[in-house]
Scaffold this motif. Structure first.
Motif, PDB file in Angstrom:
ATOM      1  N   ARG A 144     -15.689 -58.840  22.250  1.00 37.77           N
ATOM      2  CA  ARG A 144     -17.039 -58.838  22.818  1.00 37.77           C
ATOM      3  C   ARG A 144     -17.006 -58.758  24.345  1.00 37.77           C
ATOM      4  O   ARG A 144     -17.810 -58.055  24.947  1.00 37.77           O
ATOM      5  CB  ARG A 144     -17.806 -60.082  22.374  1.00 37.77           C
ATOM      6  CG  ARG A 144     -18.255 -59.989  20.927  1.00 37.77           C
ATOM      7  CD  ARG A 144     -18.937 -61.283  20.472  1.00 37.77           C
ATOM      8  NE  ARG A 144     -19.621 -61.028  19.224  1.00 37.77           N
ATOM      9  CZ  ARG A 144     -20.915 -61.233  19.025  1.00 37.77           C
ATOM     10  NH1 ARG A 144     -21.672 -61.738  19.973  1.00 37.77           N
ATOM     11  NH2 ARG A 144     -21.465 -60.954  17.862  1.00 37.77           N
ATOM     12  N   VAL A 145     -16.079 -59.471  24.956  1.00 39.49           N
ATOM     13  CA  VAL A 145     -15.954 -59.417  26.418  1.00 39.49           C
ATOM     14  C   VAL A 145     -15.571 -58.005  26.852  1.00 39.49           C
ATOM     15  O   VAL A 145     -16.163 -57.448  27.776  1.00 39.49           O
ATOM     16  CB  VAL A 145     -14.922 -60.455  26.924  1.00 39.49           C
ATOM     17  CG1 VAL A 145     -14.595 -60.221  28.395  1.00 39.49           C
ATOM     18  CG2 VAL A 145     -15.430 -61.866  26.715  1.00 39.49           C
ATOM     19  N   CYS A 146     -14.596 -57.413  26.175  1.00 41.97           N
ATOM     20  CA  CYS A 146     -14.156 -56.062  26.528  1.00 41.97           C
ATOM     21  C   CYS A 146     -15.280 -55.048  26.346  1.00 41.97           C
ATOM     22  O   CYS A 146     -15.484 -54.176  27.194  1.00 41.97           O
ATOM     23  CB  CYS A 146     -12.936 -55.655  25.707  1.00 41.97           C
ATOM     24  SG  CYS A 146     -11.450 -56.569  26.155  1.00 41.97           S
ATOM     25  N   SER A 150     -18.557 -55.586  26.451  1.00 41.26           N
ATOM     26  CA  SER A 150     -19.567 -55.803  27.501  1.00 41.26           C
ATOM     27  C   SER A 150     -19.060 -55.330  28.852  1.00 41.26           C
ATOM     28  O   SER A 150     -19.806 -54.725  29.630  1.00 41.26           O
ATOM     29  CB  SER A 150     -19.924 -57.288  27.584  1.00 41.26           C
ATOM     30  OG  SER A 150     -20.554 -57.701  26.415  1.00 41.26           O
ATOM     31  N   PHE A 151     -17.804 -55.608  29.130  1.00 37.11           N
ATOM     32  CA  PHE A 151     -17.202 -55.190  30.398  1.00 37.11           C
ATOM     33  C   PHE A 151     -17.208 -53.670  30.521  1.00 37.11           C
ATOM     34  O   PHE A 151     -17.641 -53.114  31.535  1.00 37.11           O
ATOM     35  CB  PHE A 151     -15.770 -55.731  30.494  1.00 37.11           C
ATOM     36  CG  PHE A 151     -15.030 -55.245  31.699  1.00 37.11           C
ATOM     37  CD1 PHE A 151     -15.192 -55.870  32.925  1.00 37.11           C
ATOM     38  CD2 PHE A 151     -14.174 -54.161  31.612  1.00 37.11           C
ATOM     39  CE1 PHE A 151     -14.511 -55.414  34.048  1.00 37.11           C
ATOM     40  CE2 PHE A 151     -13.493 -53.699  32.728  1.00 37.11           C
ATOM     41  CZ  PHE A 151     -13.661 -54.324  33.946  1.00 37.11           C
ATOM     42  N   LEU A 152     -16.740 -52.977  29.481  1.00 36.24           N
ATOM     43  CA  LEU A 152     -16.685 -51.514  29.523  1.00 36.24           C
ATOM     44  C   LEU A 152     -18.080 -50.891  29.564  1.00 36.24           C
ATOM     45  O   LEU A 152     -18.289 -49.872  30.217  1.00 36.24           O
ATOM     46  CB  LEU A 152     -15.883 -50.986  28.337  1.00 36.24           C
ATOM     47  CG  LEU A 152     -14.384 -51.309  28.382  1.00 36.24           C
ATOM     48  CD1 LEU A 152     -13.722 -50.918  27.068  1.00 36.24           C
ATOM     49  CD2 LEU A 152     -13.707 -50.640  29.564  1.00 36.24           C
ATOM     50  N   ALA A 153     -19.047 -51.514  28.881  1.00 43.82           N
ATOM     51  CA  ALA A 153     -20.426 -51.030  28.947  1.00 43.82           C
ATOM     52  C   ALA A 153     -20.965 -51.151  30.369  1.00 43.82           C
ATOM     53  O   ALA A 153     -21.618 -50.241  30.874  1.00 43.82           O
ATOM     54  CB  ALA A 153     -21.309 -51.796  27.970  1.00 43.82           C
ATOM     55  N   GLN A 154     -20.678 -52.264  31.014  1.00 47.56           N
ATOM     56  CA  GLN A 154     -21.123 -52.462  32.400  1.00 47.56           C
ATOM     57  C   GLN A 154     -20.484 -51.424  33.315  1.00 47.56           C
ATOM     58  O   GLN A 154     -21.148 -50.848  34.170  1.00 47.56           O
ATOM     59  CB  GLN A 154     -20.772 -53.873  32.869  1.00 47.56           C
ATOM     60  CG  GLN A 154     -21.262 -54.204  34.250  1.00 47.56           C
ATOM     61  CD  GLN A 154     -22.772 -54.242  34.347  1.00 47.56           C
ATOM     62  OE1 GLN A 154     -23.445 -54.708  33.442  1.00 47.56           O
ATOM     63  NE2 GLN A 154     -23.311 -53.753  35.431  1.00 47.56           N
ATOM     64  N   SER A 198     -21.622 -41.616  21.706  1.00 43.24           N
ATOM     65  CA  SER A 198     -21.434 -41.867  23.134  1.00 43.24           C
ATOM     66  C   SER A 198     -20.557 -43.103  23.332  1.00 43.24           C
ATOM     67  O   SER A 198     -20.622 -44.052  22.546  1.00 43.24           O
ATOM     68  CB  SER A 198     -22.783 -42.069  23.821  1.00 43.24           C
ATOM     69  OG  SER A 198     -23.294 -43.345  23.539  1.00 43.24           O
ATOM     70  N   PRO A 199     -19.750 -43.097  24.379  1.00 43.61           N
ATOM     71  CA  PRO A 199     -18.908 -44.262  24.663  1.00 43.61           C
ATOM     72  C   PRO A 199     -19.730 -45.537  24.848  1.00 43.61           C
ATOM     73  O   PRO A 199     -19.318 -46.605  24.427  1.00 43.61           O
ATOM     74  CB  PRO A 199     -18.191 -43.875  25.952  1.00 43.61           C
ATOM     75  CG  PRO A 199     -18.180 -42.394  25.943  1.00 43.61           C
ATOM     76  CD  PRO A 199     -19.469 -41.995  25.285  1.00 43.61           C
ATOM     77  N   LEU A 200     -20.910 -45.412  25.448  1.00 38.99           N
ATOM     78  CA  LEU A 200     -21.750 -46.586  25.675  1.00 38.99           C
ATOM     79  C   LEU A 200     -22.151 -47.245  24.366  1.00 38.99           C
ATOM     80  O   LEU A 200     -22.178 -48.466  24.251  1.00 38.99           O
ATOM     81  CB  LEU A 200     -22.977 -46.211  26.507  1.00 38.99           C
ATOM     82  CG  LEU A 200     -23.750 -47.358  27.123  1.00 38.99           C
ATOM     83  CD1 LEU A 200     -22.845 -48.271  27.931  1.00 38.99           C
ATOM     84  CD2 LEU A 200     -24.867 -46.834  27.991  1.00 38.99           C
ATOM     85  N   PHE A 204     -19.156 -49.145  23.087  1.00 36.32           N
ATOM     86  CA  PHE A 204     -18.981 -50.390  23.835  1.00 36.32           C
ATOM     87  C   PHE A 204     -19.990 -51.441  23.373  1.00 36.32           C
ATOM     88  O   PHE A 204     -19.668 -52.623  23.262  1.00 36.32           O
ATOM     89  CB  PHE A 204     -19.120 -50.153  25.342  1.00 36.32           C
ATOM     90  CG  PHE A 204     -18.138 -49.155  25.905  1.00 36.32           C
ATOM     91  CD1 PHE A 204     -16.890 -48.967  25.331  1.00 36.32           C
ATOM     92  CD2 PHE A 204     -18.464 -48.402  27.012  1.00 36.32           C
ATOM     93  CE1 PHE A 204     -15.989 -48.043  25.851  1.00 36.32           C
ATOM     94  CE2 PHE A 204     -17.573 -47.487  27.546  1.00 36.32           C
ATOM     95  CZ  PHE A 204     -16.335 -47.309  26.961  1.00 36.32           C
ATOM     96  N   SER A 205     -21.201 -51.005  23.092  1.00 36.09           N
ATOM     97  CA  SER A 205     -22.229 -51.931  22.604  1.00 36.09           C
ATOM     98  C   SER A 205     -21.855 -52.496  21.243  1.00 36.09           C
ATOM     99  O   SER A 205     -22.092 -53.676  20.964  1.00 36.09           O
ATOM    100  CB  SER A 205     -23.582 -51.228  22.517  1.00 36.09           C
ATOM    101  OG  SER A 205     -23.993 -50.828  23.787  1.00 36.09           O
ATOM    102  N   GLN A 206     -21.282 -51.662  20.386  1.00 33.51           N
ATOM    103  CA  GLN A 206     -20.820 -52.145  19.077  1.00 33.51           C
ATOM    104  C   GLN A 206     -19.708 -53.169  19.244  1.00 33.51           C
ATOM    105  O   GLN A 206     -19.670 -54.177  18.532  1.00 33.51           O
ATOM    106  CB  GLN A 206     -20.338 -50.980  18.220  1.00 33.51           C
ATOM    107  CG  GLN A 206     -21.447 -50.094  17.721  1.00 33.51           C
ATOM    108  CD  GLN A 206     -20.913 -48.870  16.988  1.00 33.51           C
ATOM    109  OE1 GLN A 206     -19.712 -48.706  16.815  1.00 33.51           O
ATOM    110  NE2 GLN A 206     -21.812 -48.009  16.558  1.00 33.51           N
ATOM    111  N   MET A 207     -18.799 -52.913  20.180  1.00 33.98           N
ATOM    112  CA  MET A 207     -17.729 -53.878  20.447  1.00 33.98           C
ATOM    113  C   MET A 207     -18.308 -55.199  20.930  1.00 33.98           C
ATOM    114  O   MET A 207     -17.859 -56.269  20.521  1.00 33.98           O
ATOM    115  CB  MET A 207     -16.773 -53.342  21.522  1.00 33.98           C
ATOM    116  CG  MET A 207     -15.812 -52.302  21.063  1.00 33.98           C
ATOM    117  SD  MET A 207     -14.801 -51.674  22.437  1.00 33.98           S
ATOM    118  CE  MET A 207     -13.835 -53.126  22.867  1.00 33.98           C
ATOM    119  N   ALA A 208     -19.305 -55.125  21.809  1.00 32.23           N
ATOM    120  CA  ALA A 208     -19.895 -56.322  22.399  1.00 32.23           C
ATOM    121  C   ALA A 208     -20.644 -57.166  21.380  1.00 32.23           C
ATOM    122  O   ALA A 208     -20.888 -58.349  21.608  1.00 32.23           O
ATOM    123  CB  ALA A 208     -20.831 -55.939  23.541  1.00 32.23           C
ATOM    124  N   ALA A 209     -21.010 -56.586  20.240  1.00 32.10           N
ATOM    125  CA  ALA A 209     -21.753 -57.312  19.207  1.00 32.10           C
ATOM    126  C   ALA A 209     -20.919 -57.513  17.943  1.00 32.10           C
ATOM    127  O   ALA A 209     -21.450 -57.930  16.916  1.00 32.10           O
ATOM    128  CB  ALA A 209     -23.029 -56.562  18.868  1.00 32.10           C
TER     129      ALA A 209
END
Length: 118
Positions: A55-57, A59-63, A94-96, A99-104
């Motif tokens: 989740r941290v990764c 959120s970090f990559l999305a930011q 899309s990569p974003l 990243f959102s899926q990873m963050a959740a």
């Protein structure tokens, strides 16, 4: 924990730099608190640490993607010089959004540790 997060970022082809430390620490606090609130526990169980890292990764990559979208939105497929033409490789996802899926991620696993709050 920060070292594991950086290792995961490296495995995702992102090389963390010293300037990323603050954002990593901030995202770690935010995502840790989300897990604590969701599970109604005082500390993150060891079995959920991998979810915290993921989740941290995410959120970090999305930011990072929001800060610098041209590096994540598309990849140049071909360039033609005469009559200038640039073709971009279309990405199906899309990569974003990844990243959102990873963050959740990990909500199903967190259910196993959720406690009633009286």
């Amino acid at each position: 924990m920060t070292a594991k997060i950086k290792e995961r970022l490296i495995s995702l082809n992102y090389q963390p730099v010293a300037e990323d430390d603050w954002l990593i620490e901030y995202m770690m606090k935010v995502k840790r608190q989300e897990i604590l609130n969701y599970c109604n526990v005082g500390e993150v169980p060891e079995e959920l640490e991998h979810i915290l890292i993921e989740r941290v990764c995410g959120s970090f990559l999305a930011q990072k993607a929001i800060q610098n979208p041209q590096n994540t939105e598309s990849v140049i497929k071909s360039i033609k010089e005469g009559d200038v033409s640039i073709d971009y490789a279309a990405l199906s996802v899309s990569p974003l959004s990844l990243f959102s899926q990873m963050a959740a991620s990990g909500e199903e696993e967190m259910l196993c540790f959720r406690q009633m709050n009286w």
